[in-house]
Design an enzyme around this catalytic site. Structure first.
Site, PDB file in Angstrom:
ATOM      1  N   LYS A   1      51.931  75.078  28.571  1.00  0.00           N
ATOM      2  CA  LYS A   1      52.291  74.091  27.414  1.00  0.00           C
ATOM      3  C   LYS A   1      53.027  72.814  27.976  1.00  0.00           C
ATOM      4  O   LYS A   1      52.812  71.756  27.838  1.00  0.00           O
ATOM      5  CB  LYS A   1      52.881  74.424  26.111  1.00  0.00           C
ATOM      6  CG  LYS A   1      53.079  73.583  24.931  1.00  0.00           C
ATOM      7  CD  LYS A   1      51.877  72.946  24.388  1.00  0.00           C
ATOM      8  CE  LYS A   1      51.970  71.920  23.472  1.00  0.00           C
ATOM      9  NZ  LYS A   1      52.277  72.377  22.253  1.00  0.00           N
TER      10      LYS A   1
ATOM     11  N   LYS B   1      61.630  67.016  21.906  1.00  0.00           N
ATOM     12  CA  LYS B   1      62.178  68.398  22.245  1.00  0.00           C
ATOM     13  C   LYS B   1      61.304  68.903  23.222  1.00  0.00           C
ATOM     14  O   LYS B   1      61.789  69.700  24.386  1.00  0.00           O
ATOM     15  CB  LYS B   1      62.006  69.291  20.938  1.00  0.00           C
ATOM     16  CG  LYS B   1      62.402  70.675  21.146  1.00  0.00           C
ATOM     17  CD  LYS B   1      60.891  71.740  21.281  1.00  0.00           C
ATOM     18  CE  LYS B   1      60.046  71.770  20.036  1.00  0.00           C
ATOM     19  NZ  LYS B   1      58.944  72.753  20.275  1.00  0.00           N
TER      20      LYS B   1
ATOM     21  N   THR C   1      56.305  75.903  20.713  1.00  0.00           N
ATOM     22  CA  THR C   1      56.320  75.352  22.025  1.00  0.00           C
ATOM     23  C   THR C   1      57.973  75.609  22.515  1.00  0.00           C
ATOM     24  O   THR C   1      58.932  74.910  21.846  1.00  0.00           O
ATOM     25  CB  THR C   1      56.186  73.833  21.890  1.00  0.00           C
ATOM     26  OG1 THR C   1      54.559  73.710  21.971  1.00  0.00           O
ATOM     27  CG2 THR C   1      56.436  73.451  23.843  1.00  0.00           C
TER      28      THR C   1
END
Length: 299
Positions: A177, A245, A102
């Site tokens: 995502k 993150k 990701t």
């Protein structure tokens, strides 16, 4: 196409909580698999199953026909792909590069352009499903890139996942995502608050889940992570630090598009407090600890 894929050598970079299972599915399917990870001990199980170790990503890229990466952060993606010692500079012309980390949509677009200059095919293909999805080869895989490259790699992606969808051009997988993480971010707050409420009301949270887990409140987090919260199991299927993150990337991307995401901002702030309390390497379900601490609800 199936026969052609069967002859391809798979290179896998990153064999952590999810990557190890993902790479293992190719070994079980009879593929020759090359692996590299910063800590060789994390690859020992795969090596015992027949994978071949490579000392650098460059060495792996020179031999593999398909290079799949599953690393931690965008800066890790840049490190393994770019520069003279990176994957792009060392991969064979015609190779396929699939980053399943990701990462930033803008970085995915950059990798695509750099790969194209060298006659390589690049796809961004982040996943959802956590450690369980990786283990059971039931990941959701969100893909960005050219249709031809996707069509060629789709059979390989389906070795790792059951829901594999091309979302658009370069970066589209990463944007999708971000939609996934934005949804989870607020959902996790709801799951934790429901458990805290149940305990404060004197209810058995397990029985509460039995009722609400099949109704309109149903979600993956409620079914899979709430039981871990109640049991005090905070082992990582997905790390708190990686969730932070991802949320930072989503916030950055949203702001670039002029979009407000207050739910995401709240969730990120709670997870950052949790990490500051030493929980960054716990699973995301450890968010319940914030509520235990703030609301005085005992496990």
């Amino acid at each position: 196409m199936a026969e052609q894929n069967a002859k391809r050598i798979i290179g896998f970079v990153g064999t952590g909580v999810m990557g190890k299972s993902m790479a293992g599915h190719f070994l079980k399917a009879g593929y020759q698999v090359l692996v590299y990870t910063r800590s060789k001990e994390k690859a020992e199980e795969l090596l015992a199953q027949g994978a071949a170790w490579k000392d650098t990503v460059a060495a792996l890229a020179r031999e593999a026909d398909v290079v799949i990466t599953m690393v931690g952060y965008p800066h890790d993606v840049e490190e393994v792909y770019l520069g003279e010692a990176g994957i792009i500079a060392n991969a064979k012309p015609g190779s396929y590069l699939i980053d399943m980390t990701t990462s930033k949509p803008t970085l995915a677009q950059k990798l695509y352009e750099e790969a194209k200059k060298r006659g390589l095919y690049s796809l961004d293909a982040p996943v959802s499903g956590g450690d369980i999805g990786a283990r059971d080869a039931r990941l959701t895989i969100m893909v960005g890139g050219d249709e031809d490259a996707f069509a060629e790699m789709e059979p390989l992606l389906k070795i790792m996942g059951t829901n594999v969808i091309l979302q658009g051009g370069p970066g589209a997988g990463q944007h999708t995502k971000m939609c996934n993480q934005i949804t989870i971010a607020s959902n996790m707050i709801g799951v934790c608050e429901a458990i805290a409420y149940a305990k404060r009301a004197g209810l058995d949270p397990v029985r509460v889940l039995d009722s609400i887990g099949t109704g309109a409140a149903a979600s993956w987090s409620l079914s899979n992570l709430a039981p871990r919260m109640i049991a005090g199991n905070f082992a990582p299927g997905f790390y708190v630090k990686h969730m932070i993150k991802d949320m930072a990337i989503a916030l950055e991307s949203a702001k670039e598009m002029g979009l407000l995401t207050p739910g995401l901002e709240l969730s990120k702030s709670l997870y950052e407090e949790l990490a500051a309390d030493g929980e960054e390497n716990s699973g995301t379900q450890a968010l319940i600890k914030w509520y235990e601490k703030q609301l005085g609800v005992n496990q």
